[in-house]
Design an enzyme around this catalytic site. Structure first.
Site, PDB file in Angstrom:
ATOM      1  N   HIS A 180       0.807  -1.232   0.078  1.00 24.74           N
ATOM      2  CA  HIS A 180       0.227   0.319   0.426  1.00 24.74           C
ATOM      3  C   HIS A 180       1.106   1.270   0.041  1.00 24.74           C
ATOM      4  O   HIS A 180       0.419   2.787  -0.416  1.00 24.74           O
ATOM      5  CB  HIS A 180      -0.906   0.117   1.796  1.00 24.74           C
ATOM      6  CG  HIS A 180      -0.123   0.086   2.662  1.00 24.74           C
ATOM      7  ND1 HIS A 180       0.264  -0.410   3.605  1.00 24.74           N
ATOM      8  CD2 HIS A 180      -0.655   1.297   2.943  1.00 24.74           C
ATOM      9  CE1 HIS A 180       0.468   0.018   4.174  1.00 24.74           C
ATOM     10  NE2 HIS A 180       0.020   0.677   4.431  1.00 24.74           N
ATOM     11  N   GLU A 218       6.828   5.333  13.271  1.00 22.47           N
ATOM     12  CA  GLU A 218       5.059   5.292  13.719  1.00 22.47           C
ATOM     13  C   GLU A 218       4.813   5.270  15.536  1.00 22.47           C
ATOM     14  O   GLU A 218       6.182   4.976  16.039  1.00 22.47           O
ATOM     15  CB  GLU A 218       4.698   3.083  13.647  1.00 22.47           C
ATOM     16  CG  GLU A 218       4.120   3.306  12.563  1.00 22.47           C
ATOM     17  CD  GLU A 218       3.481   1.505  11.652  1.00 22.47           C
ATOM     18  OE1 GLU A 218       2.440   2.131  12.642  1.00 22.47           O
ATOM     19  OE2 GLU A 218       4.508   1.129  12.104  1.00 22.47           O
ATOM     20  N   HIS A 242       6.962  -2.055   2.040  1.00 18.29           N
ATOM     21  CA  HIS A 242       6.768  -1.014   1.844  1.00 18.29           C
ATOM     22  C   HIS A 242       8.961   0.198   2.113  1.00 18.29           C
ATOM     23  O   HIS A 242       8.588   1.110   0.975  1.00 18.29           O
ATOM     24  CB  HIS A 242       6.619  -0.474   3.195  1.00 18.29           C
ATOM     25  CG  HIS A 242       4.930  -0.900   3.621  1.00 18.29           C
ATOM     26  ND1 HIS A 242       4.659  -1.436   2.463  1.00 18.29           N
ATOM     27  CD2 HIS A 242       4.993  -1.224   5.023  1.00 18.29           C
ATOM     28  CE1 HIS A 242       3.675  -2.269   2.767  1.00 18.29           C
ATOM     29  NE2 HIS A 242       3.874  -2.090   4.755  1.00 18.29           N
ATOM     30  N   LYS A 341       7.742   1.049  16.066  1.00 17.38           N
ATOM     31  CA  LYS A 341       7.147   0.994  17.244  1.00 17.38           C
ATOM     32  C   LYS A 341       7.317   1.788  17.900  1.00 17.38           C
ATOM     33  O   LYS A 341       7.977   1.696  18.820  1.00 17.38           O
ATOM     34  CB  LYS A 341       6.266   0.091  16.817  1.00 17.38           C
ATOM     35  CG  LYS A 341       5.671  -1.053  15.851  1.00 17.38           C
ATOM     36  CD  LYS A 341       4.321  -1.417  15.927  1.00 17.38           C
ATOM     37  CE  LYS A 341       3.901  -1.955  14.315  1.00 17.38           C
ATOM     38  NZ  LYS A 341       3.513  -1.442  12.779  1.00 17.38           N
TER      39      LYS A 341
END
Ligand code: BG6
Length: 491
Positions: A180, A218, A242, A341
């Site tokens: 994506h 993130e 990604h 993260k």
């Protein structure tokens, strides 16, 4: 300025895992947006399929709740939602038995001439079973495509196996492997910036570029995905797909056209030119981290191990890598990659740092000259920033100042920034594979990642703790500072 919508042919989208998390958060809202922007031609249907025993009505209720929850304020329009829900159908099917497949065939046969897309929003363990059932129940028409979500394998061997299984039933030109990140506006803008401007290309090489940084940070933690994440880790979850895709688009040669094969051929060459990182250099070239309790988004958050509920784990939630590309264009230019993260913020960017000027003609009073940087911001606040040295305005002699030409797309153009899935879902219908990963790309990415995983294992490389809400372990700072450089942190 308004965007241009080119309607696609009528289609039937069958979403396996139609009542799952991805359908709820991304696919249904994305399709709704394409409808309201006028991209559908009629008749077009969306058919949810999964093991849950839902009726059409129950599925429509599920979709309605998903839209209410995930659309932004003002996007839920009663009349449009009504129209959208009317094109939704649901068939309970079981990937591992014949239950439900005849009913799916009956529904699909009503639209034999339409484009037919099967979206596998399910665990990769059943990709093979579903493909086989689609084949056995004669659901493949000339206009059929299949869309698969990551993870495509957890190493090269399993990726080969998965690709073989799907490849038994579908031809490569029918297979759309979604990453994506390739659908994000700024990622496409990277190509526009590089290939629609004469300005950068002559400088886009080792003679003029000092180094490149790719950060995908993130602030979220596991978000209820501990089961999957603990078996994956940041390298598999973010870098193999990604981040390597971002690196490819940054580093690739200019393709002869935007044709899908031309673009993917060039990306593949980059992947194949990545210098190996293995047991011999993994400790110098990589840092693995795992978050400990800290604070994020203003509140206290648990550490990774606490989120696992007492588990013991050496899975990395952060990784930093110094990657190098062994070809003429990039010889000696490090690509520093980091992702994690529970970092200090949600921020993804590609930073190109040019070489310093070769000779400074200004005296000391003018101040330091800073090397130019081009910053491509993926999220949040998509845009492009070019830093330049200028003379500090006003009297006071020649004093230099580092300023930014800053273009935020949101303020520059009055258009909604579509979610990555919107573009990609429509590309499947248009049969445009440019922004999808070809089989050999996925495999080449694993070929580079596998020796890193093996190197970690052989070297017994442990994760370094970092406090949630920071920029990762101090070793990641050392990774770049050892080379006399620093991470770009101007967020
Ligand atoms: C997914 C990863 O592919 O991408 C997630 O599995 C990650 O772990 C997500 O959170 C990030 O996507 P985005 O679009 O929010 O940057």
């Amino acid at each position: 300025m308004s965007s241009q919508i080119i309607p696609v042919e009528p289609f039937d989208y069958v979403v396996f895992g139609g009542s799952g998390d991805l359908a709820e958060r991304k696919l249904l809202p994305a399709l709704y947006h394409r409808q309201i922007e006028g991209q559908f031609s009629e008749p077009t249907r969306i058919i949810g399929a999964s093991r849950s025993a839902l009726s059409n009505e129950e599925y429509r209720k599920f979709a309605d709740a998903a839209l209410k929850e995930h659309l932004k304020k003002g996007e839920y329009d009663d009349a449009e939602v009504k129209k959208f829900l009317a094109r939704l159908f649901y068939v309970p099917v079981d990937a591992r038995s014949d239950a439900g497949w005849d009913q799916l065939k009956k529904i699909l046969d009503e639209g034999k001439e339409r484009v037919r897309a099967f979206y596998l929003a399910v665990a990769p363990g059943i990709f093979g079973d579903i493909s086989q059932k689609i084949h056995d129940h004669k659901l493949i028409t000339k206009q059929t495509r299949i869309v698969v979500e990551k993870p495509i394998g957890r190493d090269l061997a399993s990726a080969l196996q998965l690709n073989d299984t799907i490849g038994k039933v579908f031809k490569e030109e029918q297979i759309f492997r979604i990453d994506h990140y390739l659908g994000k506006e700024t990622v496409q803008n990277l190509m526009a910036l590089r290939f629609a401007n004469a300005l950068y290309e002559p400088l886009w090489n080792a003679n003029h570029i000092d180094h490149v940084q790719i950060t995908v940070a993130e602030s979220v933690g596991l978000e209820g995905r501990a089961g999957y994440y603990d078996t994956a880790g940041a390298l598999r979850d973010m870098v193999q797909n990604h981040i390597l895709q971002l690196l490819c688009l940054t580093a690739m040669e200019i393709p002869s056209s935007m044709d899908s094969e031309a673009v993917r051929d060039e990306k593949l060459k980059v992947l194949r030119a990545l210098k190996p990182i293995n047991a011999s250099n993994v400790e110098q070239a990589t840092v693995r981290g795992q978050y400990r309790a800290g604070a994020s988004s203003g509140g206290p958050v648990k550490g990774y191990l606490d989120e696992l509920e007492g588990g013991v784990s050496n899975t990395e939630t952060f990784v930093a890598i110094k990657a190098e590309i062994g070809n003429w264009r990039w010889a000696g230019v490090p690509f520093y990659i980091r992702t994690g993260k529970r970092l200090a913020g949600r921020m993804s960017e590609i930073v190109i740092t040019f070489k310093p000027i070769p000779h400074n003609i200004f005296d000391q009073a003018a101040g330091r000259t800073v090397a130019n940087q081009l910053i491509i911001r993926l999220q949040p606040d998509e845009g492009v920033k070019q830093s330049l040295m200028i003379k500090d305005p006003g009297p006071g002699g020649m004093r230099l100042r580092n300023v930014s030409l800053d273009m935020s797309f949101a303020s520059a153009f009055n258009v909604r920034n579509p979610d990555a899935y919107e573009r990609l879902l429509m590309d499947v219908i248009r049969s445009n594979q440019t922004l999808f990963m070809r089989r050999d790309e996925v495999e080449a990415a694993w070929e580079w990642v596998d020796p890193i995983l093996k190197g970690w294992e052989e070297a017994g490389q442990q994760v370094q703790g970092y406090t949630a809400g920071t920029w990762g372990p101090s070793q990641a700072i050392a990774l770049i500072e050892r080379d006399g450089r620093t991470w770009h942190d101007d967020i």
